[in-house]
Design a protein around this motif. Structure first.
Motif, mmCIF file in Angstrom:
data_model
loop_
_atom_site.group_PDB
_atom_site.id
_atom_site.type_symbol
_atom_site.label_atom_id
_atom_site.label_comp_id
_atom_site.label_asym_id
_atom_site.label_seq_id
_atom_site.Cartn_x
_atom_site.Cartn_y
_atom_site.Cartn_z
ATOM 1 N N MET A 1 7.987 -10.438 -1.962
ATOM 2 C CA MET A 1 7.149 -10.252 -1.770
ATOM 3 C C MET A 1 5.220 -11.025 -2.485
ATOM 4 O O MET A 1 4.915 -11.381 -1.782
ATOM 5 N N VAL A 2 5.374 -9.861 -3.179
ATOM 6 C CA VAL A 2 4.291 -9.865 -4.055
ATOM 7 C C VAL A 2 3.903 -11.107 -5.121
ATOM 8 O O VAL A 2 3.364 -11.588 -5.091
ATOM 9 N N THR A 3 5.031 -11.801 -5.662
ATOM 10 C CA THR A 3 4.658 -13.077 -5.714
ATOM 11 C C THR A 3 4.787 -14.140 -4.927
ATOM 12 O O THR A 3 3.923 -14.841 -5.520
ATOM 13 N N ALA A 4 5.454 -13.793 -4.410
ATOM 14 C CA ALA A 4 5.438 -15.073 -2.957
ATOM 15 C C ALA A 4 3.987 -14.712 -2.369
ATOM 16 O O ALA A 4 3.814 -16.325 -2.107
ATOM 17 N N ASP A 33 8.091 2.987 -1.795
ATOM 18 C CA ASP A 33 6.825 2.718 -0.482
ATOM 19 C C ASP A 33 6.026 3.244 0.420
ATOM 20 O O ASP A 33 5.310 2.955 1.065
ATOM 21 N N ASP A 34 4.827 3.376 -0.766
ATOM 22 C CA ASP A 34 3.566 3.300 -0.292
ATOM 23 C C ASP A 34 2.595 2.699 -0.931
ATOM 24 O O ASP A 34 2.613 2.470 -2.384
ATOM 25 N N MET A 35 1.775 2.142 -0.901
ATOM 26 C CA MET A 35 0.895 0.976 -1.346
ATOM 27 C C MET A 35 -0.719 0.744 -0.717
ATOM 28 O O MET A 35 -0.927 1.161 0.613
ATOM 29 N N ILE A 36 -1.289 0.726 -1.602
ATOM 30 C CA ILE A 36 -2.756 0.561 -1.165
ATOM 31 C C ILE A 36 -3.162 -0.977 -2.055
ATOM 32 O O ILE A 36 -2.696 -1.033 -2.383
ATOM 33 N N ALA A 50 -1.112 -9.249 7.486
ATOM 34 C CA ALA A 50 -0.812 -10.014 8.298
ATOM 35 C C ALA A 50 0.281 -9.862 7.893
ATOM 36 O O ALA A 50 2.045 -10.097 8.907
ATOM 37 N N ARG A 51 0.106 -10.398 6.737
ATOM 38 C CA ARG A 51 1.819 -11.553 6.491
ATOM 39 C C ARG A 51 3.457 -10.136 5.856
ATOM 40 O O ARG A 51 4.166 -10.207 6.018
ATOM 41 N N LEU A 52 2.378 -8.806 6.084
ATOM 42 C CA LEU A 52 3.342 -7.605 5.353
ATOM 43 C C LEU A 52 4.733 -7.360 6.501
ATOM 44 O O LEU A 52 5.539 -6.995 5.876
ATOM 45 N N PRO A 53 3.942 -6.962 7.659
ATOM 46 C CA PRO A 53 4.905 -6.673 8.735
ATOM 47 C C PRO A 53 5.672 -7.687 9.021
ATOM 48 O O PRO A 53 7.120 -7.497 10.041
ATOM 49 N N GLU A 54 5.246 -8.899 8.520
ATOM 50 C CA GLU A 54 7.083 -9.998 8.694
ATOM 51 C C GLU A 54 7.974 -10.041 8.044
ATOM 52 O O GLU A 54 9.437 -10.110 8.363
ATOM 53 N N GLN A 55 7.645 -9.323 6.708
ATOM 54 C CA GLN A 55 9.232 -8.240 6.110
ATOM 55 C C GLN A 55 9.544 -7.666 5.846
ATOM 56 O O GLN A 55 10.200 -7.164 5.516
ATOM 57 N N PHE A 56 8.515 -6.213 5.954
ATOM 58 C CA PHE A 56 9.053 -5.158 5.496
ATOM 59 C C PHE A 56 8.552 -4.390 7.380
ATOM 60 O O PHE A 56 7.989 -4.962 8.063
ATOM 61 N N LEU A 57 9.522 -3.532 7.618
ATOM 62 C CA LEU A 57 9.076 -2.307 8.748
ATOM 63 C C LEU A 57 8.036 -1.662 8.341
ATOM 64 O O LEU A 57 7.985 -0.188 7.020
ATOM 65 N N MET A 58 6.490 -1.316 8.386
ATOM 66 C CA MET A 58 5.647 -0.862 8.246
ATOM 67 C C MET A 58 4.394 -0.012 8.872
ATOM 68 O O MET A 58 4.640 -1.043 9.858
#
Length: 221
Positions: A1-4, A33-36, A50-58
């Motif tokens: 995800m981060v590289t995409a 599973d923690d992120m800043i 906005a994109r992260l919830p499309e890939q992960f449950l968070m």
């Protein structure tokens, strides 16, 4: 995800990813599973969130307040970081058995040796507490030197080493609300200072090197 999302891994920290655009810079710090997510490119931060919830449950927990045992609070002048709850949990695990506190983490001019005192029958607690203090030094760099001394004996700690460890814990009990302050007005200039003794170690006559690093006016290491 981060590289995409066009983030590049930092050369200094494998868990830190950086995105740079004409609008500014976005930083993403990841631990399990923690992120800043932070930076000055607010448009891109909103895009990533906005994109992260499309890939992960968070879950978006909002402005940073707590991360890996580190508490963060903001004011109009800057922000504070501390580990007050971490200290309280550490003291509970240590089970000191009294309510005493001390003014300094270690007496002046103490020179510990591996042969001091009787070996501990079970060094597990000593090792666990010293390891916890190493992490605590993130927000309490004033104990770094003392923790460095105590960590030299984790392989074979003695009753004397343990008594000095308890002193550090009693010092923390009386100072657990102290915090590091990073003012908004501070510069981002790094300044480092170092010093060294000459053959001061009583066991092998090695010298002791020390350093401190400031970001603006704030001690960070």
């Amino acid at each position: 995800m981060v590289t995409a999302a066009s983030f590049s891994p930092s050369a200094h920290d494998p868990s830190l990813f950086v995105h740079t655009s004409p609008r500014g810079r976005t930083l993403l710090l990841l631990y399990v599973d923690d992120m800043i997510i932070t930076g000055d490119d607010f448009e891109y931060i909103a895009f990533v969130k906005a994109r992260l919830p499309e890939q992960f449950l968070m879950t978006d927990l909002g402005p940073l307040r707590y991360f890996l045992g580190i508490e963060v609070s903001s004011t109009s002048d800057g922000f504070y970081i501390s580990q007050e709850k971490y200290i309280q949990d550490l003291l509970a695990r240590a089970a000191l058995g009294d309510e005493r506190s001390v003014e300094t983490p270690m007496e002046l001019n103490v020179q510990l040796r591996a042969s001091d005192g009787d070996p501990l029958s079970d060094p597990t607690r000593y090792r666990h507490l010293v390891g916890s203090l190493v992490y605590l030094a993130i927000t309490r760099p004033n104990i770094s030197y003392h923790v460095h001394i105590l960590s030299q004996f984790v392989s074979a700690p003695t009753s004397v080493h343990y008594s000095h460890l308890l002193r550090v814990l009693r010092y923390l009990r009386g100072t657990n609300t102290r915090r590091l302050f990073f003012p908004y007005s501070s510069s981002l200039q790094l300044q480092a200072y170092s010093d060294a003794t000459w053959a001061s170690d009583p066991s092998d006559r090695r010298s002791l090197s020390t350093y401190c690093v400031f970001l603006g006016g704030s001690l960070i290491a």
